[in-house]
Every structure is written in structure tokens, then in C-alpha cells.
Enzyme design. Structure first.
Site, PDB file in Angstrom:
ATOM      1  CD1 TRP A 127      -2.630   1.471   0.296  1.00  0.00           C
ATOM      2  CD2 TRP A 127      -2.095   1.888   2.339  1.00  0.00           C
ATOM      3  NE1 TRP A 127      -3.458   2.537   0.937  1.00  0.00           N
ATOM      4  CE2 TRP A 127      -3.078   2.664   2.088  1.00  0.00           C
ATOM      5  CE3 TRP A 127      -1.510   1.970   3.764  1.00  0.00           C
ATOM      6  CZ2 TRP A 127      -3.613   3.708   2.989  1.00  0.00           C
ATOM      7  CZ3 TRP A 127      -1.950   2.930   4.640  1.00  0.00           C
ATOM      8  CH2 TRP A 127      -3.060   3.706   4.121  1.00  0.00           C
ATOM      9  CG  ASP A 208      -1.736  -2.353   7.812  1.00  0.00           C
ATOM     10  OD1 ASP A 208      -2.721  -2.271   8.578  1.00  0.00           O
ATOM     11  OD2 ASP A 208      -1.417  -1.681   6.945  1.00  0.00           O
ATOM     12  CB  ALA A 210      -6.427  -2.686   6.418  1.00  0.00           C
ATOM     13  CE  LYS A 243     -10.212  -0.046   3.717  1.00  0.00           C
ATOM     14  NZ  LYS A 243      -9.686   0.683   2.604  1.00  0.00           N
TER      15      LYS A 243
END
Ligand code: LMR
Length: 396
Positions: A127, A208, A210, A243
Site C-alpha cells: 500500500w 497491518d 485492514a 472496511k
């Protein structure tokens, strides 16, 4: 003095939305920023969220500050959602943050205090904000091999070879599930090998996560993270509710630090709260209060899980439909990998010219590295997209 600013560069993901909005073509398709969309191209508010918000409106009788580290209910519920029973709760310090990005920032801030000379290892690709935030904060960065452009899968051998140079105290950033931007995930045996390696080298893992619940399911997506957490002495985690709760604009995230024992976790907890104070004082409350309420209430939680599962299944169906349509249009199995990828994104492996042609000639907006947001193809948009891809990409 302000003229000293250089003209701002457009964000590689968010910049695309602007150009998309300005495009007058009605058949245009937005496959850029990672937000879930229904058949009508709308990002809906989940029904469990609406109910929790209504209850909050009724029950909330004060807007006074909560604690600097954030709401305890939210932090405890999120710790359990992400970590399950992988580690004792008293070893985990938690900090409510503005989105998952806020959590990443605070984890980098912690590393500025703990080991400012460390190298941050970031998958190539990743990302884009991982790289830009770490660079902005002055860290040394090292990219590690990740994606095989030929197979569109993880190049495990090359990745493990990169890791041989990991040093004690380096920060190794891994995507917990649903790798962004590729959609290609590390298999569980490789996660085990990476765990052995970080323990052997004394490196610090940072996961991470997400997109928990967007890949193979809530527990399945957290399984590699939980495995690693159960074995390593120390670890960082950044989790996002953008999300899986659809709370994008409300900015709900959490940083977690697993310490070697309960008393160290207490020391960390105090320092985390200070980091919030130094950067922005209190994280926004509304979305976190909604998440805490949903996770702690059996009915709301069941409803949320069913809604999340429906989003996951929709994206899986689109993946299969798109792979089938491309097989037909290209008369080739070249794009079959799309059905094997997981999460919101797939990197198609198209070059810059092909991505530009899709945008200019066909009104299909992909991120420049040929990442697509699978959810942008809901409502049978995979069909025109497959036709356009077949036109720009001559594959065999
Ligand atoms: C994305 O990758 O599209 C999302 O995580 C949104 C963002 O902030 O970039």
C-alpha cells in the site's frame, strides 16, 4: 514563506477518484479506491451500524472526553476480534486511533522512540502510504520481494531470501490478510517460517490487518497473525474498521502492542496514551463507540457478521465471474489467478500503457500499477471490463 511548498503530488489512489468524477462518460467504471460497493455502485451503511448509531443517539448522555487511549469497550472487543485467545489479554496494550492509518502512524512513532535507526521492511509492492509515511518520518526503508509478476502469486523463495538480511530490532511490516495491492497472500507454512526467522533474528514483526473478514472469513483471516502472536515475545498490530464495518469516514482503528509480560504491557500502555496526546489528543469517538456496541451485543454482532459475510461472498463471486469472463474473452487461462486471490484487490499485471488505454479509451479506472478494486465490478460490470481488458491486453 508558503511559496516554499512544492506543488503537491496527487495521491496514487485518491487522485484517481478526482479524474473519475470529472469523466462525463456514463458507462465509466471506478476500480480505484478500496471501498466496498453494491450493485448500484453505492457504499452502503451496514444495517448493524445504523441500529447501533440509533441506539447511541438515544443512550449517549454526554460528549465529554473519553480516555486518551480510547474507549475501553472498543479496545477490548477489538483485541479479542483480532487476536482471539492467541495471547494473554494482559500482555496487550491498545490504542484507539483515527483509522488504521492512524494506528500505523502511532506504531512508527513508537519505533521513533524505541529504535529510530531501525530499517522498516515493506513488501514490494505494498500500500503506497506504508512507504510514504515511513519515508516522511525519516526511517530507512528496505523493500522485500513479494509478488511474482509471471504467476501473480507470492514469490515465496525470493521473499524468504530477502529476509536473510533482517537485523535485530528491524521492523518487518506484513499484511495480515488480503494483501494490498496484489491480492496474493502468504501461505500458512510460510508464515510459520517467517515466525521462526523473526524469532531467530530478533526482528520486530508489525502486522497491518485492514481487511479482516474480506478474505476467507473473520477467524481464517486472523489465523496467521494469531499464530505469530502466540509465538513471538513482542509484536505490533494495526487494525482498521474502515472496511469490515464500512466506517471509512468515521476513522476507526486500533494499534496493539504485544509485550513480553503484563508489567511491560502496562508501561507500553501509558506511553501509547501519551503518543495520542502528543499527536492529536483524543481519537474520534463515534465510530469506535458503534464498533464497541456491535461487538459486545450478541444480536448486533450476529447481524454484522452476516452482513460482512455477504460482502465477502459477493467479492468471491465477482472474482470467479471475472476470471471466467476473461477466460472466454481472451481464450486463455492467463487471468485465472484472479479467482485465487483474496480480499478487495487484485493486481492484474498490465503495463502503464494498457492501464492508460483502459482509462482513456474505455472509461475503466484502475490504479496505475493495474490494481483493481473487485467490489467496483458489482452489478455485472465484470462483463464490459473483461471485454475491455481483452482488447488492451493481448495474452496467450
Ligand atoms: C486503498 O488502498 O484504496 C484504501 O486503503 C484507501 C486508502 O486510503 O488508500
Amino acid at each position: 514563506m508558503f511559496e516554499k511548498f512544492q506543488p503537491a503530488k496527487a495521491d496514487p489512489i485518491l487522485g484517481l477518484s478526482k479524474i473519475f468524477q470529472a469523466d462525463p462518460r456514463t458507462e465509466k467504471i471506478d476500480l480505484g479506491v478500496g471501498v466496498y460497493k453494491d450493485d448500484n455502485g453505492i457504499t452502503p451503511v451496514m444495517s448493524s451500524v445504523k441500529k447501533a448509531e440509533a441506539r447511541l443517539l438515544q443512550e449517549q448522555n454526554s460528549k465529554a472526553y473519553v480516555s486518551l487511549a480510547g474507549a475501553e469497550l472498543f479496545r477490548d472487543q477489538m483485541r479479542d476480534l483480532v487476536l482471539g485467545d492467541a495471547v494473554a489479554a494482559d500482555r496487550v496494550a491498545t490504542l484507539q486511533t483515527p483509522g488504521g492509518t492512524g494506528a500505523i502512524r502511532q506504531i512508527f512513532e513508537s519505533m521513533k522512540v524505541l529504535n529510530p535507526d531501525c530499517t522498516i521492511w515493506i513488501s514490494d509492492p505494498s500500500w503506497p502510504s506504508h512507504m510514504s509515511m515511513a519515508t516522511h518520518m525519516g526511517f530507512k526503508i528496505r523493500g522485500y520481494s513479494y509478488f511474482d509478476n509471471e504467476t501473480r502469486l507470492v514469490d515465496t523463495a525470493a521473499m524468504m531470501a530477502s529476509f536473510q538480511d533482517l537485523k535485530a530490532g528491524d521492523l518487518l511490516l506484513l499484511h495480515g490478510c488480503c494483501h494490498n495491492p496484489t491480492g496474493a497472500n502468504i501461505d500458512i507454512d510460510t508464515w510459520k517460517a517467517i515466525t521462526d526467522l523473526v524469532i531467530e533474528k530478533g526482528a520486530m514483526p508489525f502486522i497491518d490487518i485492514a481487511y479482516q473478514g474480506f478474505g476467507d472469513g473473520l477467524d481464517q483471516d486472523a489465523a496467521p497473525l494469531r499464530y505469530m502472536a502466540s509465538r513471538v515475545p513482542e509484536m505490533f498490530i494495526a487494525a482498521s474498521c474502515s472496511k469490515n464495518f464500512g466506517l471509512y469516514r468515521d476513522r476507526v482503528g486500533i494499534a496493539m502492542i504485544i509485550a513480553k509480560d503484563a508489567s511491560t504491557a502496562e508501561l507500553v500502555q501509558g506511553n501509547l496514551a501519551v503518543l495520542n496526546r502528543l499527536n492529536y489528543s483524543f481519537a474520534p469517538d463515534h465510530g469506535a463507540a458503534v464498533v464497541g456496541m456491535i461487538l459486545a451485543d450478541a444480536d448486533l454482532r450476529a447481524e454484522w457478521m452476516a452482513e460482512l459475510e455477504q460482502m465477502r461472498m459477493t467479492m468471491l463471486t465477482i472474482r470467479q465471474d471475472l476470471a471466467n469472463a476473461l477466460r472466454q474473452q481472451c481464450n486463455s487461462d492467463h487471468f485465472d489467478f484472479i479467482a485465487h486471490h483474496r480480499g478487495m484487490f487484485s493486481r492484474l499485471g498490465l503495463n502503464a500503457e494498457q492501464v492508460l488505454s483502459l482509462r482513456e479509451d474505455h472509461g475503466m479506472y484502475l490504479v496505475g500499477d493495474s490494481r483493481i478494486n473487485i467490489a467496483g465490478l458489482a452489478g455485472k460490470r465484470h462483463l464490459p471490463f473483461a471485454i475491455a481488458v481483452a482488447k488492451v491486453a493481448a495474452v496467450s
